[in-house]
Design a protein around this motif. Structure first.
Motif, PDB file in Angstrom:
ATOM      1  N   UNK A 156       0.838  -1.202   0.000  1.00 47.42           N
ATOM      2  CA  UNK A 156       0.000   0.000   0.000  1.00 47.42           C
ATOM      3  C   UNK A 156       0.875   1.255   0.000  1.00 47.42           C
TER       4      UNK A 156
ATOM      5  N   UNK B 255       0.764   4.077  -2.934  1.00 42.48           N
ATOM      6  CA  UNK B 255       0.407   5.463  -2.576  1.00 42.48           C
ATOM      7  C   UNK B 255       1.612   6.396  -2.633  1.00 42.48           C
ATOM      8  N   UNK B 256       2.680   5.942  -3.208  1.00 39.82           N
ATOM      9  CA  UNK B 256       3.903   6.739  -3.382  1.00 39.82           C
ATOM     10  C   UNK B 256       4.576   7.117  -2.063  1.00 39.82           C
ATOM     11  N   UNK B 257       4.202   6.430  -0.969  1.00 40.66           N
ATOM     12  CA  UNK B 257       4.849   6.762   0.304  1.00 40.66           C
ATOM     13  C   UNK B 257       6.311   6.325   0.306  1.00 40.66           C
TER      14      UNK B 257
ATOM     15  N   UNK C   5       8.241   6.311  -2.411  1.00 35.49           N
ATOM     16  CA  UNK C   5       8.916   7.371  -3.158  1.00 35.49           C
ATOM     17  C   UNK C   5       9.135   8.588  -2.275  1.00 35.49           C
ATOM     18  N   UNK C   6       8.123   8.886  -1.443  1.00 42.81           N
ATOM     19  CA  UNK C   6       8.245  10.046  -0.557  1.00 42.81           C
ATOM     20  C   UNK C   6       9.426   9.862   0.394  1.00 42.81           C
ATOM     21  N   UNK C   7       9.600   8.655   0.935  1.00 45.62           N
ATOM     22  CA  UNK C   7      10.753   8.388   1.798  1.00 45.62           C
ATOM     23  C   UNK C   7      12.049   8.624   1.032  1.00 45.62           C
ATOM     24  N   UNK C   8      12.101   8.114  -0.196  1.00 44.97           N
ATOM     25  CA  UNK C   8      13.306   8.281  -1.020  1.00 44.97           C
ATOM     26  C   UNK C   8      13.631   9.763  -1.198  1.00 44.97           C
ATOM     27  N   UNK C   9      12.596  10.548  -1.521  1.00 38.55           N
ATOM     28  CA  UNK C   9      12.852  11.966  -1.766  1.00 38.55           C
ATOM     29  C   UNK C   9      13.280  12.665  -0.481  1.00 38.55           C
ATOM     30  N   UNK C  10      12.774  12.185   0.659  1.00 40.59           N
ATOM     31  CA  UNK C  10      13.213  12.763   1.929  1.00 40.59           C
ATOM     32  C   UNK C  10      14.594  12.244   2.326  1.00 40.59           C
ATOM     33  N   UNK C  11      15.240  11.528   1.414  1.00 35.15           N
ATOM     34  CA  UNK C  11      16.579  10.992   1.664  1.00 35.15           C
ATOM     35  C   UNK C  11      16.596  10.051   2.864  1.00 35.15           C
ATOM     36  N   UNK C  12      15.507   9.296   3.022  1.00 34.46           N
ATOM     37  CA  UNK C  12      15.468   8.266   4.058  1.00 34.46           C
ATOM     38  C   UNK C  12      15.393   6.926   3.328  1.00 34.46           C
ATOM     39  N   UNK C  13      16.376   6.089   3.588  1.00 31.89           N
ATOM     40  CA  UNK C  13      16.458   4.813   2.902  1.00 31.89           C
ATOM     41  C   UNK C  13      15.233   3.955   3.265  1.00 31.89           C
ATOM     42  N   UNK C  14      14.348   3.678   2.296  1.00 32.54           N
ATOM     43  CA  UNK C  14      13.132   2.936   2.652  1.00 32.54           C
ATOM     44  C   UNK C  14      13.423   1.512   3.116  1.00 32.54           C
TER      45      UNK C  14
ATOM     46  N   UNK D  19      14.215   2.033   6.703  1.00 33.69           N
ATOM     47  CA  UNK D  19      13.065   2.488   7.484  1.00 33.69           C
ATOM     48  C   UNK D  19      11.991   1.406   7.592  1.00 33.69           C
TER      49      UNK D  19
END
Ligand code: ATP
Ligand code: MG
Lengths: 252, 246
Positions: free
Chosen positions: B110, B114-116, B118-127, B130
């Motif tokens: 999910x 929902x691109x969450x 991708x959002x982590x990636x853009x926030x420079x947080x390794x998904x 995380x």
């Protein structure tokens, strides 16, 4: 078909090609995004606008071509370099992409938690400031699931600017927003550009918004950039697609 | 065939990424403990029930099998061999795959659509760091414990049935069962539990990360996660039993 070169580009894409299986989405896109201005990319639904901006921050890899942010080549950069570049970016996704298990406020302060050493009180203060900026001063403790579509977008915007990035990418900031909220978002973008010198890249299929905030405007169609330049030049475009889009806006 | 190989290669790459993420950053300790609690707590009730009733039936069938041979005393030994060494670890793994594994796959799927992520990636947080690392640590902490609890419940239930229903000699049951289960056998069960935990977590998270768009994508990812982890765990169970218990 005219594609202008901006004087001081912060981002440059060179001959970008991207396909998904048989579907060719980007078919040789070359352009630069001017520093400190707002660039708007228009295009009909499904032309690859989202795909295009995802290349800027390395969320997608091009099949061929180059993506530059200042002097870092993003598409071939190491993971570490990419993360360094991404810290200069904020992004608002098409449907918010908020984390459902956190409250609105926790979503906004999320980047602060991982990229600053602020304590909880300081983080909360900054998050509340940003929420006030998007005119949602009282949602900090609201669970994300209790927000309306428009509220989610604005919370997402607050999260995108919380680290005060150099560049903010917006994927359809006002789809699903009522006209009033929509013009609030537009005003917000203009204000932040002037006050903070942030470079905005905005994707939309709303011509009214494009003309309201765009310093540079581009039109993506059929995998190519059919028109790109300063707003005045864009308005004079001869391209059929552009004329078609403009015809829908009665104020022009 | 080619796609299957590509999938395996892709999975390998995913594992490497998770491995790198595990060591590149400090592990999220609080969130790992939260995950462990979550996984353990959620699976415990059903685990107790199933372990107990597998225990009762093992005792009944063991008794049935040994009576014609005149060896009904050996039920305790049978429980130790079949129940402790084999059934408990794989049973716990299957249950955790069905509860925690499917939850991991669907939650991550999910977040993907929902691109969450991708959002982590853009926030420079390794998904991977995380999302996968806390689940990985959590399941590794909790699966051995669940396995021990399951073993205890299973043996207790089969003891009660053997002694109070089948009229076997209690001290003799315990003596045979404990003589057959060496301490090292319990350690081997822990080892199995670790291996199954790693498989379940990596497979489920992998299917979550690589989900196709749309609600049907999430359903398929969840389904594939539990099927593949159960199959891989069963194979692994066979191989590990062969190596460890000979
Ligand atoms: N990960 C992907 N895998 C396969 N196809 C994709 C993927 N991402 C996008 N596409 C396809 O690429 C095309 C362009 O998608 P994109 O999301 O960029 O459109 P868009 O211009 O943003 O449209 P909209 O205005 O509706 O958001 C679509 O046909 C879409 O189906
Ligand atoms: Mg889009």
């Amino acid at each position: 078909m005219t594609v202008r070169e901006p004087p001081d580009p912060i981002i440059r894409m060179v001959d970008l090609h991207k396909r998904f299986g048989e579907l060719v989405v980007l078919d040789g896109v070359t352009f630069g995004i001017p520093r400190g201005l707002t660039t708007v990319l228009l295009g009909p639904s499904g032309t690859g606008k989202s795909v295009l901006i995802k290349h800027i921050v390395g969320l997608l890899e091009p099949d061929s071509g180059e993506v530059w942010v200042d002097d870092v080549r993003v598409d071939t950069a190491s993971v570490r370099q990419q993360y360094a570049v991404r810290k200069r970016f904020g992004m608002m996704f098409q449907n918010g992409a908020l984390f459902d298990n956190l409250t609105a406020g926790e979503n906004v302060e999320f980047p602060l938690r991982y990229h600053t050493s602020h304590n909880a009180a300081k983080r909360r203060k900054i998050a509340e400031e940003k929420l006030a900026l998007v005119e949602l001063p009282e949602v900090y403790d609201r669970p994300t699931s209790a927000l309306s579509g428009g509220q989610r977008k604005r919370v997402s915007l607050a999260r995108a600017i919380v680290l005060e990035p150099d560049v903010v990418l917006f994927d359809e900031p006002n789809s699903g927003l009522d006209p009033l909220t929509s013009s609030t978002v537009d005003a917000l973008i203009s204000r932040m550009k002037d006050q903070l010198g942030i470079t905005f890249v905005v994707i939309t299929h709303d011509i009214v918004q494009a003309l309201a905030i765009g310093d540079w405007i581009g039109m993506l169609s059929g995998g190519e950039l059919v028109e790109y330049g300063p707003r005045e030049d864009f308005l004079k475009s001869e391209s059929d697609v552009v004329r078609g889009f403009l015809a829908r806006n009665h104020t022009v | 065939m080619v796609t299957a190989l590509a999938r395996i290669g892709d999975f390998g790459l995913f594992c490497v990424r998770v491995g790198r993420s595990t060591f590149r950053h400090r592990p999220p300790i609080a969130r790992s403990i939260e995950e462990a609690y979550h996984i353990g707590f959620r699976s415990l009730p059903i685990l107790l029930v199933i372990s107990a009733f597998v225990g009762t039936n093992l005792a009944l069938q063991g008794y049935n099998a040994f009576v014609p041979l005149g060896g009904q005393r050996l039920v305790g030994m049978f429980i130790a061999l079949a129940g402790v060494r084999e059934l408990a670890p794989i049973m716990v793994a299957s249950m955790v795959a069905a509860k925690a594994g499917t939850e991991m796959a669907s939650q991550i799927a999910v977040m993907r659509i929902q691109e969450q992520i991708d959002a982590l990636e853009v926030m420079a947080i390794d998904p991977h760091w995380y999302l996968v690392v806390p689940r990985f640590v959590g399941i590794c902490l909790v699966l051995p414990a669940l396995t021990m609890i399951s073993i205890f419940t299973l043996v207790l239930a089969s003891y009660l049935v053997s002694v109070y229903q089948l009229g076997l000699n209690g001290p003799e049951f315990i003596q045979l069962a404990s003589a057959t289960t060496r301490p090292v056998d319990l350690w081997y069960c822990v080892l199995k539990a670790f291996a199954f935990g790693i498989v379940i977590c990596l497979v489920s998270c992998y299917y979550g990360f690589t989900t196709r768009p749309g609600p049907s994508g999430v359903g398929r990812a969840t389904n594939a996660a539990v099927v593949v982890s159960a199959v891989v765990c069963s194979l692994l169970n066979y191989v590990m039993s062969e190596i460890l218990f000979g």
